[in-house]
Design a protein around this motif. Sequence first.
Motif, PDB file in Angstrom:
ATOM      1  N   UNK A 296       0.919  -1.199  -0.217  1.00 35.54           N
ATOM      2  CA  UNK A 296       0.099  -0.104   0.032  1.00 35.54           C
ATOM      3  C   UNK A 296       0.781   1.281  -0.035  1.00 35.54           C
ATOM      4  N   UNK A 297       1.910   1.220   0.790  1.00 38.09           N
ATOM      5  CA  UNK A 297       2.830   2.289   0.845  1.00 38.09           C
ATOM      6  C   UNK A 297       3.502   2.584  -0.334  1.00 38.09           C
ATOM      7  N   UNK A 298       4.011   1.503  -0.929  1.00 33.56           N
ATOM      8  CA  UNK A 298       4.755   1.298  -2.042  1.00 33.56           C
ATOM      9  C   UNK A 298       3.813   2.087  -3.443  1.00 33.56           C
ATOM     10  N   UNK A 299       2.725   1.687  -3.195  1.00 36.54           N
ATOM     11  CA  UNK A 299       1.853   2.345  -4.480  1.00 36.54           C
ATOM     12  C   UNK A 299       1.630   3.744  -4.357  1.00 36.54           C
ATOM     13  N   UNK A 300       1.548   4.082  -3.083  1.00 35.24           N
ATOM     14  CA  UNK A 300       1.343   5.592  -3.120  1.00 35.24           C
ATOM     15  C   UNK A 300       2.892   6.297  -3.518  1.00 35.24           C
ATOM     16  N   UNK A 301       3.753   5.704  -3.370  1.00 36.34           N
ATOM     17  CA  UNK A 301       5.248   6.259  -3.644  1.00 36.34           C
ATOM     18  C   UNK A 301       5.386   6.115  -5.358  1.00 36.34           C
ATOM     19  N   UNK A 302       4.693   4.906  -5.846  1.00 38.60           N
ATOM     20  CA  UNK A 302       4.623   4.781  -7.256  1.00 38.60           C
ATOM     21  C   UNK A 302       3.882   6.330  -7.800  1.00 38.60           C
TER      22      UNK A 302
END
Length: 384
Positions: A296-302
Amino acid sequence: MKNFSPFLFLLSITILIGCSSSENQVNNNTSEGTDSLETPENNVIPNEVINGDMRDISPKEFVLDMGSGWNLGNTLDTEDVDKTAWGNPFTTKAMIDAISEKGFKTLRLPVTWRFHTGAAPDYILESDWLDRVEDIANYALNNDMYVIINVHHDDEWIIPTYENAPAVKDRLTKTWTQIANRFKPYGDYVIFETLNEPRHEGSPEEWEGGTAEGRDVVNQYHQVSVDAIRATEGNNAIRKIMVSTYAAGTGENVLEDYQVPNNDENVIASIHSYSPYLFSLAGTDPTWGTDADKAELTEEFNTIQDKFENDSRAVVMGEWGSTFANNEADRLSHAEFYANICAERGICPIWWDNGNANEFGLFNRNTLEWVYPEIADAIVNATR
């Protein structure tokens, strides 16, 4: 924000909440000073810092060199003439020395100006207040740290509506002209940040990306601020300037409507993300670290990377962190993952420290001891 508001629980985890400021500190910080009128400590600043070393370095290389950062929160940004009003002691050189010794390379210096500004039409900033801001900046510069100086809790008059825009733009121009002139001789280790989390306070859309009008006017406010800084010329003609999205958020509408004044190559995008919200800010979900959490956090940073990488724009995460909820292991896992994901994408992570160990405080400013040294180490090590 000063107090958690119940309606914020309805917000998505990608909403970016800024500048937690606790009026009810629990770590018994005390001080008799106002953090604005004390006699400054002896501060010897290298000539190359004060006398204008402006390096030939790209914004992305510049941000990488900033390493990891730490916010001197709830201090010069208090909504009070007394800068100890939110529970933090008078800022000393020893405090900033300790931050540097830990390995932090950047000090973000949030500043509220409205309690130290004269009346219209000139809006003259108090010279003693400018001196105090410069003194603390020099504490960091003396440690070869970067310093970010901004306009912080001035939302009371920085209202992003068409009706208010002419008066606000006039005052912003005069405010930034004075700040920029004061720091013009300094080299590029001094960074300006035009606005903190510009938004329409109290509006229904405050933390949901605002309205089309609000986002347009915020862009205008950044424009006049950057123009005022550049107009002072000298080192300010090419100084790095951080410019935030609406409310420093990362929502889709916010990123779409973000504009860089004049497409200035020396503008760095400024964003904040207390994500996920329930863990990082509300403290109602104290656990973090599953594969789903990381994804979930990785998706925000993507999403962040897709926006700014396409624009070839350097990025600083001006505020992030997690509030204490008897969950030190989970906070450590989150901080380590978060700082590393920033580093992997060339983003400088600057932890929000409000001085309260029961909230975001990692460092005890009274004893000069680290309350959560492992978290601080994880942040610093990510960018080494």
